[in-house]
Scaffold this active site. Structure first.
Site, PDB file in Angstrom:
ATOM      1  N   ARG A  22      23.361  60.526  79.467  1.00 57.89           N
ATOM      2  CA  ARG A  22      22.551  59.944  78.401  1.00 57.89           C
ATOM      3  C   ARG A  22      22.614  58.418  78.442  1.00 57.89           C
ATOM      4  NH1 ARG A  22      22.502  56.322  74.197  1.00 57.89           N
ATOM      5  NH2 ARG A  22      24.732  56.797  73.948  1.00 57.89           N
ATOM      6  N   CYS A 247      22.637  49.852  76.598  1.00 56.26           N
ATOM      7  CA  CYS A 247      21.615  50.008  75.553  1.00 56.26           C
ATOM      8  C   CYS A 247      20.340  49.265  75.941  1.00 56.26           C
ATOM      9  CB  CYS A 247      22.142  49.474  74.212  1.00 56.26           C
ATOM     10  SG  CYS A 247      20.922  49.530  72.887  1.00 56.26           S
ATOM     11  N   ASN A 256      28.573  49.879  81.078  1.00 60.12           N
ATOM     12  CA  ASN A 256      29.413  50.954  80.568  1.00 60.12           C
ATOM     13  C   ASN A 256      30.710  51.020  81.363  1.00 60.12           C
ATOM     14  OD1 ASN A 256      28.210  52.353  78.364  1.00 60.12           O
ATOM     15  ND2 ASN A 256      26.668  53.189  79.736  1.00 60.12           N
TER      16      ASN A 256
END
Length: 310
Positions: A22, A247, A256
């Site tokens: 995701r 994001c 990340n």
């Protein structure tokens, strides 16, 4: 005030929630097919991951990489020991998540008005109203419900975020039924001292409440921040295979924490994870093939230290 632990007083175990399918894929220009996502998720499961963030129920016009989330859940082989999670930004997303039989629904709220408007096109008060409805819907369906507080360590639009505001919003999310709150370092603005300051403040306000961290490496401090959190007994972290993602609605968000880099460091520290590091490396190489480019993780380039493979 909670005291800061000795550098060597580390937990014996840490749990990693994989967010690559995701949070990782949503920032990629390549849109994976349902079959490709299922292949990646299977590789992550086979590496020992027991919480996997599969996708997000968002508008496909805004995040086309997540357009097939419902199809992925429909075809996903379920395993009783694996929790498959999804993000839902609003009530409509939560309804779709419930219909897809997800194991855990997570709602996002930002610690600043500017980022909340950018991320979900609502003010914080309106988002909290939606959280109340979502929590009732999800929990009545017998599904776990958690919350993520974004930009908790600093906002790309507003800069410093007061700790008291972070704590107040955490309290409201918990009061609305969130089983756990994750604090997000959405654009990598955290540093080890700030991480420990916020953890200590959270513990003072919510002494019986668990806390998860979603840390980024956008400015290179991600693993240092994990170590700072470990020293205070935090044992649950989010990370993304290959270190992909971030994001799409905040400047400076890539970075990340890389799952295989994080796992390698934890194993070096003597902190077990239940994860198969060579299998994670295979999953990262699979991801490179699916995306058609190298991933930013470092362990896949340098290799696993030999004493961890013996």
């Amino acid at each position: 005030m909670t005291s800061i632990a000795s550098p060597m007083a580390l937990p014996s175990y840490a749990a990693i929630r994989e967010v690559g399918p995701r949070d990782g894929l949503q920032n990629e220009s390549v849109v994976l097919t349902t079959a490709e996502k299922l292949e990646l998720i299977a590789a992550l499961r086979d590496a020992g991951l027991r919480q996997i963030e599969v996708g997000a129920f968002v508008r496909p016009q805004q995040v086309p990489q997540m357009a097939n989330t419902a199809e992925v859940f429909a075809q996903l082989p379920r395993h009783p020991e694996v929790m498959y999670c999804a993000i839902a930004p609003n009530l409509v997303g939560a309804q779709r998540a419930v219909a897809s039989r997800v194991d855990l629904v997570q709602v996002f709220l930002s610690a600043t008005e500017s980022h909340n408007q950018s991320n979900v096109n609502m003010g914080i008060a309106q988002s909290l109203d939606q959280v109340a409805e979502m929590s009732l819907l999800v929990r009545q369906a017998g599904i776990a419900f958690d919350a993520v507080l974004s930009v908790a360590f600093g906002c790309p639009f507003e800069g410093h975020v007061p700790v008291e505001r972070v704590l107040d919003l955490c309290g409201q999310l918990l009061d609305l039924g969130a089983g756990e709150v994750t604090l997000g370092d959405t654009t990598g603005m955290a540093h080890p001292l700030l991480v420990q300051q916020i953890i200590c403040a959270f513990r003072e306000r919510f002494p019986r409440q668990s806390l998860r961290l979603h840390l980024h490496s956008a400015r290179g401090a991600g693993l240092a921040n994990v170590l700072a959190a470990l020293q205070l007994g935090i044992t649950t972290f989010d990370s993304s295979i290959g270190g992909i993602g971030g994001c799409p609605f905040a400047p400076g968000a890539p970075g990340n924490l890389c799952t295989e880099d994080l796992t390698h460091m934890l194993h070096e520290l003597g902190v077990t994870t239940g994860l198969d590091l060579p299998a994670l490396m295979r999953a990262a190489r699979l991801l490179e093939r699916l995306l058609g480019h190298e991933v930013p993780g470092q362990t896949i380039k340098a290799g696993i230290c030999k004493h961890l493979t013996g």
